[in-house]
Write a protein that holds these residues in place. Structure first.
Motif, mmCIF file in Angstrom:
data_model
loop_
_atom_site.group_PDB
_atom_site.id
_atom_site.type_symbol
_atom_site.label_atom_id
_atom_site.label_comp_id
_atom_site.label_asym_id
_atom_site.label_seq_id
_atom_site.Cartn_x
_atom_site.Cartn_y
_atom_site.Cartn_z
ATOM 1 N N VAL A 1 6.961 11.782 7.226
ATOM 2 C CA VAL A 1 6.671 12.467 8.485
ATOM 3 C C VAL A 1 7.940 12.583 9.326
ATOM 4 O O VAL A 1 8.195 13.623 9.939
ATOM 5 C CB VAL A 1 5.546 11.753 9.264
ATOM 6 N N GLY A 2 8.755 11.533 9.341
ATOM 7 C CA GLY A 2 10.011 11.591 10.086
ATOM 8 C C GLY A 2 10.943 12.666 9.562
ATOM 9 O O GLY A 2 11.529 13.433 10.336
ATOM 10 N N VAL A 3 11.084 12.743 8.250
ATOM 11 C CA VAL A 3 11.947 13.760 7.643
ATOM 12 C C VAL A 3 11.406 15.157 7.918
ATOM 13 O O VAL A 3 12.152 16.064 8.312
ATOM 14 C CB VAL A 3 12.102 13.508 6.129
ATOM 15 N N LEU A 4 10.107 15.351 7.712
ATOM 16 C CA LEU A 4 9.514 16.672 7.931
ATOM 17 C C LEU A 4 9.583 17.093 9.396
ATOM 18 O O LEU A 4 9.845 18.260 9.695
ATOM 19 C CB LEU A 4 8.069 16.702 7.438
ATOM 20 N N THR A 5 9.377 16.170 10.306
ATOM 21 C CA THR A 5 9.480 16.498 11.725
ATOM 22 C C THR A 5 10.915 16.871 12.086
ATOM 23 O O THR A 5 11.146 17.810 12.849
ATOM 24 C CB THR A 5 8.979 15.327 12.591
#
Length: 109
Positions: A60-64
């Motif tokens: 989620v951190g990477v995608l955000t």
């Protein structure tokens, strides 16, 4: 909750997307999240809640972060994938809460 309510505004104001297209993309991106909960539960059963939460948080951190770094069709793909991965948080989270509660596995509230 903030990213879900702000992503249409971001797509329109910062990325130049038409309002109707941005809203349609965001609305359609939420539909596949219905499938991810059972899959995340299955993964949690296999690798445990800690491992599932680690993968979920990093993903989620990477995608955000990629929301601000991509454009065009890549941005549409990231807008579609980010909530899908974020929904995987809930099954392992529920297992952790159940384990931490004083009720344990009794199944009653």
């Amino acid at each position: 909750m903030g990213i879900y309510s702000m992503i249409p505004l971001y797509l329109v104001a910062e990325r130049g997307m038409e309002r109707s297209s941005a809203n349609a993309l965001v609305a359609l991106s939420r539909i596949p999240t219905l499938v991810i909960a059972p899959l995340a539960g299955w993964v949690t059963d296999r690798i445990g809640p800690k491992g599932t939460l680690r993968v979920t948080f990093v993903s989620v951190g990477v995608l955000t972060s990629l929301l601000g770094l991509t454009s065009g069709s890549w941005l549409s793909l990231i807008v579609f994938l980010q909530p899908l991965v974020a929904a995987a948080f809930f099954p392992p989270d529920s297992r952790c809460y159940r384990k931490l509660s004083s009720l344990g596995n009794s199944g009653t509230w």
